[in-house]
Design a protein around this motif. Structure first.
Motif, PDB file in Angstrom:
ATOM      1  N   THR A  11      42.222  14.748   5.724  1.00 18.71           N
ATOM      2  CA  THR A  11      42.545  15.978   6.435  1.00 18.71           C
ATOM      3  C   THR A  11      41.359  16.928   6.322  1.00 18.71           C
ATOM      4  O   THR A  11      40.817  17.120   5.237  1.00 18.71           O
ATOM      5  CB  THR A  11      43.779  16.669   5.831  1.00 18.71           C
ATOM      6  N   TYR A  12      40.966  17.480   7.445  1.00 16.83           N
ATOM      7  CA  TYR A  12      39.907  18.484   7.404  1.00 16.83           C
ATOM      8  C   TYR A  12      40.168  19.556   8.445  1.00 16.83           C
ATOM      9  O   TYR A  12      40.974  19.375   9.361  1.00 16.83           O
ATOM     10  CB  TYR A  12      38.520  17.863   7.575  1.00 16.83           C
ATOM     11  N   TYR A  13      39.494  20.682   8.261  1.00 12.65           N
ATOM     12  CA  TYR A  13      39.736  21.861   9.081  1.00 12.65           C
ATOM     13  C   TYR A  13      38.455  22.350   9.741  1.00 12.65           C
ATOM     14  O   TYR A  13      37.350  22.068   9.293  1.00 12.65           O
ATOM     15  CB  TYR A  13      40.279  23.016   8.227  1.00 12.65           C
ATOM     16  N   LYS A  14      38.657  23.130  10.789  1.00 14.26           N
ATOM     17  CA  LYS A  14      37.567  23.905  11.351  1.00 14.26           C
ATOM     18  C   LYS A  14      38.146  25.263  11.710  1.00 14.26           C
ATOM     19  O   LYS A  14      39.169  25.346  12.395  1.00 14.26           O
ATOM     20  CB  LYS A  14      36.972  23.222  12.575  1.00 14.26           C
ATOM     21  N   PHE A  15      37.521  26.314  11.192  1.00 12.53           N
ATOM     22  CA  PHE A  15      37.969  27.675  11.449  1.00 12.53           C
ATOM     23  C   PHE A  15      36.975  28.366  12.375  1.00 12.53           C
ATOM     24  O   PHE A  15      35.762  28.221  12.217  1.00 12.53           O
ATOM     25  CB  PHE A  15      38.071  28.479  10.149  1.00 12.53           C
ATOM     26  N   TYR A  68      39.139  32.248   5.727  1.00 10.41           N
ATOM     27  CA  TYR A  68      39.933  33.172   6.538  1.00 10.41           C
ATOM     28  C   TYR A  68      40.330  34.350   5.652  1.00 10.41           C
ATOM     29  O   TYR A  68      40.124  34.316   4.435  1.00 10.41           O
ATOM     30  CB  TYR A  68      41.175  32.491   7.133  1.00 10.41           C
ATOM     31  N   PHE A  69      40.862  35.393   6.250  1.00  8.92           N
ATOM     32  CA  PHE A  69      41.393  36.520   5.502  1.00  8.92           C
ATOM     33  C   PHE A  69      42.918  36.413   5.488  1.00  8.92           C
ATOM     34  O   PHE A  69      43.536  36.257   6.537  1.00  8.92           O
ATOM     35  CB  PHE A  69      40.976  37.847   6.141  1.00  8.92           C
ATOM     36  N   ASN A  70      43.512  36.474   4.286  1.00 14.68           N
ATOM     37  CA  ASN A  70      44.975  36.371   4.194  1.00 14.68           C
ATOM     38  C   ASN A  70      45.638  37.714   4.482  1.00 14.68           C
ATOM     39  O   ASN A  70      44.973  38.712   4.770  1.00 14.68           O
ATOM     40  CB  ASN A  70      45.408  35.791   2.839  1.00 14.68           C
ATOM     41  N   SER A  71      46.959  37.745   4.393  1.00 13.51           N
ATOM     42  CA  SER A  71      47.721  38.946   4.753  1.00 13.51           C
ATOM     43  C   SER A  71      47.443  40.119   3.818  1.00 13.51           C
ATOM     44  O   SER A  71      47.730  41.269   4.157  1.00 13.51           O
ATOM     45  CB  SER A  71      49.226  38.639   4.766  1.00 13.51           C
ATOM     46  N   ASN A  72      46.885  39.834   2.633  1.00 13.90           N
ATOM     47  CA  ASN A  72      46.513  40.896   1.690  1.00 13.90           C
ATOM     48  C   ASN A  72      45.084  41.384   1.913  1.00 13.90           C
ATOM     49  O   ASN A  72      44.594  42.235   1.165  1.00 13.90           O
ATOM     50  CB  ASN A  72      46.663  40.406   0.249  1.00 13.90           C
ATOM     51  N   GLY A  73      44.417  40.820   2.920  1.00 14.59           N
ATOM     52  CA  GLY A  73      43.043  41.197   3.188  1.00 14.59           C
ATOM     53  C   GLY A  73      42.033  40.520   2.291  1.00 14.59           C
ATOM     54  O   GLY A  73      40.853  40.887   2.281  1.00 14.59           O
ATOM     55  N   GLU A  74      42.485  39.523   1.522  1.00 15.26           N
ATOM     56  CA  GLU A  74      41.579  38.802   0.623  1.00 15.26           C
ATOM     57  C   GLU A  74      40.861  37.684   1.377  1.00 15.26           C
ATOM     58  O   GLU A  74      41.453  37.036   2.257  1.00 15.26           O
ATOM     59  CB  GLU A  74      42.355  38.191  -0.547  1.00 15.26           C
ATOM     60  N   LEU A  75      39.621  37.456   1.020  1.00 12.80           N
ATOM     61  CA  LEU A  75      38.863  36.341   1.561  1.00 12.80           C
ATOM     62  C   LEU A  75      39.362  35.053   0.912  1.00 12.80           C
ATOM     63  O   LEU A  75      39.445  34.958  -0.316  1.00 12.80           O
ATOM     64  CB  LEU A  75      37.373  36.539   1.272  1.00 12.80           C
ATOM     65  N   VAL A  76      39.714  34.059   1.731  1.00 12.22           N
ATOM     66  CA  VAL A  76      40.197  32.778   1.217  1.00 12.22           C
ATOM     67  C   VAL A  76      39.200  31.691   1.601  1.00 12.22           C
ATOM     68  O   VAL A  76      38.866  31.523   2.766  1.00 12.22           O
ATOM     69  CB  VAL A  76      41.592  32.432   1.777  1.00 12.22           C
ATOM     70  N   ILE A  77      38.709  30.962   0.594  1.00 12.02           N
ATOM     71  CA  ILE A  77      37.789  29.849   0.819  1.00 12.02           C
ATOM     72  C   ILE A  77      38.605  28.565   0.837  1.00 12.02           C
ATOM     73  O   ILE A  77      39.386  28.295  -0.081  1.00 12.02           O
ATOM     74  CB  ILE A  77      36.710  29.782  -0.277  1.00 12.02           C
ATOM     75  N   VAL A  78      38.421  27.762   1.890  1.00  8.53           N
ATOM     76  CA  VAL A  78      39.252  26.583   2.130  1.00  8.53           C
ATOM     77  C   VAL A  78      38.403  25.312   2.016  1.00  8.53           C
ATOM     78  O   VAL A  78      37.295  25.248   2.562  1.00  8.53           O
ATOM     79  CB  VAL A  78      39.872  26.640   3.542  1.00  8.53           C
ATOM     80  N   PHE A  79      38.943  24.312   1.331  1.00  6.27           N
ATOM     81  CA  PHE A  79      38.253  23.043   1.175  1.00  6.27           C
ATOM     82  C   PHE A  79      39.040  21.921   1.845  1.00  6.27           C
ATOM     83  O   PHE A  79      40.273  21.904   1.814  1.00  6.27           O
ATOM     84  CB  PHE A  79      38.057  22.706  -0.302  1.00  6.27           C
ATOM     85  N   ASP A  80      38.318  20.977   2.433  1.00  7.32           N
ATOM     86  CA  ASP A  80      38.946  19.806   3.022  1.00  7.32           C
ATOM     87  C   ASP A  80      39.404  18.850   1.923  1.00  7.32           C
ATOM     88  O   ASP A  80      38.977  18.950   0.766  1.00  7.32           O
ATOM     89  CB  ASP A  80      37.959  19.071   3.938  1.00  7.32           C
ATOM     90  N   LYS A  81      40.247  17.928   2.299  1.00 12.65           N
ATOM     91  CA  LYS A  81      40.695  16.887   1.375  1.00 12.65           C
ATOM     92  C   LYS A  81      39.487  16.086   0.896  1.00 12.65           C
ATOM     93  O   LYS A  81      38.590  15.775   1.695  1.00 12.65           O
ATOM     94  CB  LYS A  81      41.698  15.968   2.090  1.00 12.65           C
ATOM     95  N   ALA A 139      46.724  30.081  15.480  1.00 10.66           N
ATOM     96  CA  ALA A 139      46.034  31.367  15.471  1.00 10.66           C
ATOM     97  C   ALA A 139      46.490  32.101  14.214  1.00 10.66           C
ATOM     98  O   ALA A 139      47.598  32.624  14.153  1.00 10.66           O
ATOM     99  CB  ALA A 139      46.352  32.180  16.714  1.00 10.66           C
ATOM    100  N   ILE A 140      45.658  32.101  13.195  1.00  5.82           N
ATOM    101  CA  ILE A 140      46.028  32.705  11.918  1.00  5.82           C
ATOM    102  C   ILE A 140      46.037  34.222  12.001  1.00  5.82           C
ATOM    103  O   ILE A 140      46.908  34.886  11.442  1.00  5.82           O
ATOM    104  CB  ILE A 140      45.050  32.249  10.811  1.00  5.82           C
ATOM    105  N   THR A 141      45.045  34.770  12.676  1.00  4.53           N
ATOM    106  CA  THR A 141      44.943  36.218  12.827  1.00  4.53           C
ATOM    107  C   THR A 141      44.602  36.556  14.270  1.00  4.53           C
ATOM    108  O   THR A 141      43.746  35.902  14.875  1.00  4.53           O
ATOM    109  CB  THR A 141      43.827  36.791  11.918  1.00  4.53           C
ATOM    110  N   ASN A 142      45.303  37.553  14.824  1.00  8.88           N
ATOM    111  CA  ASN A 142      44.976  38.021  16.168  1.00  8.88           C
ATOM    112  C   ASN A 142      45.330  39.506  16.251  1.00  8.88           C
ATOM    113  O   ASN A 142      46.438  39.881  16.587  1.00  8.88           O
ATOM    114  CB  ASN A 142      45.719  37.215  17.223  1.00  8.88           C
ATOM    115  N   THR A 143      44.354  40.340  15.895  1.00  8.27           N
ATOM    116  CA  THR A 143      44.544  41.785  15.919  1.00  8.27           C
ATOM    117  C   THR A 143      43.573  42.393  16.934  1.00  8.27           C
ATOM    118  O   THR A 143      42.803  41.679  17.570  1.00  8.27           O
ATOM    119  CB  THR A 143      44.276  42.399  14.528  1.00  8.27           C
TER     120      THR A 143
END
Length: 199
Positions: free
Chosen positions: A82-86, A153-166, A59-63
């Motif tokens: 390796t791949y992800y699903k958000f 996802y949004f990081n701790s600085n509130g920035e949008l982060v785009i994530v790529f799979d391997k 759980a990356i963010t839970n507010t």
């Protein structure tokens, strides 16, 4: 003894029942497919070769406003992948949010892609060991765009982060690249509701 499977399946409990139920159902369907494929491969290969599959979650963010679940799948056979699903829940609206839902107009894809390419080129200029498939890459297909369902996802600085799979935008040696987009860029294209998800 040459094959290993370790799968953790999250279960979300939330007052936002429809959104939580959607994620739980989707995760269960995905992990069921992976488990079935593992046993199918085992039946075909017997004890020959090696194969492993690992699934974990965080759980990356839970507010009070926002929830993000990250599911990581790592498959190892002749090579590894390796791949992800958000998954994201806007708690204030009680609904699932995908990347395309965040923006005012469709030009967000070009804006994000241009910034990611800029960061890729800068990293390659700074370090000859860094390789991305951009600028007419000799191997692999050049990165071109970000679609409405792309991982983020949004990081701790509130920035949008785009994530790529391997292997998605770079050789396997580059792992799973992530690119943080500065708020000065995203603030121009985000819907007002999503400009300050974190911080």
């Amino acid at each position: 003894e040459n094959h290993d499977m370790h799968i953790k399946v999250p279960q979300i409990e939330s007052e936002e029942n429809d959104a939580a139920d959607y994620i739980n159902k989707d995760v269960n369907e995905l992990t069921t497919v992976l488990v079935n494929q593992f046993y199918k491969d085992l039946e075909i290969n017997g004890n020959n070769g090696h194969g492993s599959i690992y699934v974990d979650y965080e759980a990356i963010t839970n507010t009070d406003r926002w929830f993000t679940l990250k599911l990581t799948v790592n498959e190892i056979a002749a090579s590894s992948n390796t791949y992800y699903k958000f998954y994201h829940i806007d708690k204030s609206a009680g609904k699932i949010i995908k990347l395309g839902d965040l923006f005012k107009t469709d030009d967000y894809s070009a804006v994000l892609a241009d910034e990611i390419k800029k960061q890729m080129k800068q990293q390659m200029e700074n370090d000859e060991n860094i390789i991305y498939w951009v600028n007419d890459a000799e191997i692999g297909k050049d990165f071109a765009y970000v679609d409405a369902e792309h991982n983020f996802y949004f990081n701790s600085n509130g920035e949008l982060v785009i994530v790529f799979d391997k292997y998605e935008v770079a050789p396997g040696s580059m792992g799973t690249p992530e690119f943080a987009i500065k708020k000065e860029i995203t603030d121009k294209i985000l819907k007002s509701d999503y400009k300050n998800i974190i911080g």
